[in-house]
Design an enzyme around this catalytic site. Sequence first.
Site, PDB file in Angstrom:
ATOM      1  N   GLN A 253      -8.515  45.551  -9.401  1.00  0.00           N
ATOM      2  CA  GLN A 253      -8.568  44.250  -8.724  1.00  0.00           C
ATOM      3  C   GLN A 253      -7.177  43.660  -8.519  1.00  0.00           C
ATOM      4  O   GLN A 253      -6.983  42.445  -8.586  1.00  0.00           O
ATOM      5  CB  GLN A 253      -9.476  43.260  -9.462  1.00  0.00           C
ATOM      6  CG  GLN A 253     -10.958  43.665  -9.392  1.00  0.00           C
ATOM      7  CD  GLN A 253     -11.912  42.594  -9.863  1.00  0.00           C
ATOM      8  OE1 GLN A 253     -11.585  41.775 -10.713  1.00  0.00           O
ATOM      9  NE2 GLN A 253     -13.127  42.602  -9.325  1.00  0.00           N
TER      10      GLN A 253
ATOM     11  N   LYS B 286      -2.386  37.065 -15.457  1.00  0.00           N
ATOM     12  CA  LYS B 286      -3.156  36.799 -16.674  1.00  0.00           C
ATOM     13  C   LYS B 286      -2.268  36.603 -17.895  1.00  0.00           C
ATOM     14  O   LYS B 286      -2.607  35.837 -18.805  1.00  0.00           O
ATOM     15  CB  LYS B 286      -4.139  37.956 -16.911  1.00  0.00           C
ATOM     16  CG  LYS B 286      -5.361  37.579 -17.720  1.00  0.00           C
ATOM     17  CD  LYS B 286      -6.413  38.665 -17.660  1.00  0.00           C
ATOM     18  CE  LYS B 286      -7.655  38.275 -18.447  1.00  0.00           C
ATOM     19  NZ  LYS B 286      -8.715  39.321 -18.320  1.00  0.00           N
TER      20      LYS B 286
ATOM     21  N   MET C 112     -22.720  31.486  22.082  1.00  0.00           N
ATOM     22  CA  MET C 112     -21.557  31.365  22.954  1.00  0.00           C
ATOM     23  C   MET C 112     -21.142  32.727  23.494  1.00  0.00           C
ATOM     24  O   MET C 112     -20.665  32.840  24.639  1.00  0.00           O
ATOM     25  CB  MET C 112     -20.396  30.713  22.189  1.00  0.00           C
ATOM     26  CG  MET C 112     -19.246  30.269  23.085  1.00  0.00           C
ATOM     27  SD  MET C 112     -19.743  29.051  24.331  1.00  0.00           S
ATOM     28  CE  MET C 112     -19.619  27.531  23.379  1.00  0.00           C
TER      29      MET C 112
ATOM     30  N   GLU D 266     -16.534  33.349  -2.514  1.00  0.00           N
ATOM     31  CA  GLU D 266     -15.228  32.678  -2.493  1.00  0.00           C
ATOM     32  C   GLU D 266     -14.944  32.032  -1.140  1.00  0.00           C
ATOM     33  O   GLU D 266     -14.287  30.988  -1.062  1.00  0.00           O
ATOM     34  CB  GLU D 266     -14.128  33.670  -2.849  1.00  0.00           C
ATOM     35  CG  GLU D 266     -14.129  34.135  -4.308  1.00  0.00           C
ATOM     36  CD  GLU D 266     -15.023  35.342  -4.532  1.00  0.00           C
ATOM     37  OE1 GLU D 266     -15.742  35.752  -3.586  1.00  0.00           O
ATOM     38  OE2 GLU D 266     -14.985  35.893  -5.660  1.00  0.00           O
TER      39      GLU D 266
END
Length: 589
Positions: free
Chosen positions: A139, A188, A499, A76
């Site tokens: 979830q 949902k 860096m 994602e």
Amino acid sequence: MSERTTKQRETEEATDAEAGDGDATPTQVTSGATSAVRALENAGIETMFGVQGGAIMPVYDALWDSDIDHVMMAHEQGAAHAADAYNVVSGRPGVCLATSGPGATNLVTGIADANMDSDAVVALTGQVPQDMVGSDAFQETDTTGITAPITKNNYFASDADTVGDTVGEAVALAGSGRPGPTLVDLPKDVTNGETDREPGMPQTPETYTPQDEADEAAVATAAGAIEAAERPLLLFGGGVVKAEASEEARAFATEYEIPVVTTMPGIGTMPEDHDLCLSWAGMHGTGYANMAINHTDLLIAVGTRFDDRLTGGIETFAPEAEVVHVDIDPAEISKNVHADYPLIGDAGRVLEQLDDAMEAGPDAEAWREQCRTWREEYPMDYKAPDDEPLKPQFVVEALDEATSDEAIVTSGVGQHQMWASQYWTFREPRKWVSSHGLGTMGYGLPAAIGARLASDGGEEVVCVDGDGSFLMTVQELSVAVREDLDITVAILNNEYIGMVRQWQDAFFEGRHMAAGYSWIPEFDKLAEAFGARGWRVDDYDEVADAVEEALAYDGPSVIDFHIDPAENVYPMVPSGGANDKFALSEEQL
């Protein structure tokens, strides 16, 4: 959702166009999910990036019959970065999707990145049904709560009848005024809910009314200050790019012969090989840009938020200057640097107002000559002895030379990002795509995917990455292979988080704690394992051939450049330091 690759879709679209079948068929609204997709179609969305999952499945199912192309990313975070780069290159909002819980939280880095760089990204996230919210369901996470501080606005959809209008508003708001990310959380039961109510065209909230033109009296006062200045300096930021105001900015600079520096997000607003352009300023900006900022008596800043990487220490920034600050967001005026002449409005429109108000340009020939002198005194050069390892600056210049002026360059974050922005000569806006404010390692590869799909296909897309950054999102190479995307990844491999190593040498007595890799993959072979083409380069005489072959390959390619691990990025203004106190070597820090 289709399993077609991008090239297959392009072929089908070309066939449809020849057959006169170019009109998309709008999605029929039967549910909250189809209403959301219809809203995206109404907004002209053509491409989305995402990852499937339980709570977002109704929306994915609604995409099955839509003409919107969906690119299934590996993670994602990659979806959010691809959507971000899609916006940077095209100017159109980028859209990403994810399911609830970990899907949504994995988007957070990309959303925060878009927020820091004012990029128009729309995130759609699945959510558990409303009657389960707060029950610690599988979830479940408080997505709107988590993303509230890093979005321009977010929404919790609660009704199938109105969810389409909500999605449309999120798209419109993301790209209006000062762009920024928006998010719609989609329970949902809402996306599965029945409705036949079609959403209207995307509209921003009635209460959102960004100011287009600056106050005329304030413009006149600022114009007078510009006319009277002896050492005027234009500072073009990313806001000039967002406002599509590069043409107006260039016209203003050349008409009044005012030297220009840019911020990193503003790279390309002024051709970097133009006589008036001093390139970008800040921590690793050119010495001559930083000298100009330190000695100007009037800084005309357009579309910049004066971040700390640009200013160094606020108290020492542009110490001799009054400041004209043009910005569409009033919250930026005098936030970090006091504005003596605040001008709130669209960058291009306010520059036109200033042009209309000015009767003559400033008398600044001596100042322009001083800027030329600084350019000669502090050139951007480097040494590349044959008996030392490959220098990264040489690689960047070779890539620049082998590509067209239209080439799009993405990068991760670190030393390679600085070398790419220092040694690639950009002549147009929307060609430099990087993570500026948040500084997100791993941005470069998914950004190259988004950039490729946003481009018209004619220009090269090159990702200049570091070994550390590449490893953070390397899985997205599978997407580039699956979608058959023509991108070239150039890894400047020094086997360090470079860096960090540079700062450890400068400020931590050379203790390289957790900065180096005792083992690292062979990236050319890793690329081949993914199905891409790979090259390894160790010497100067191998660079040109590898670059030519990789650019000629019609698909994703990776060149693993093994560079000098001791090479550092200069100039460097120490954090919080004064812009004119830049170091050209570690001994000067």
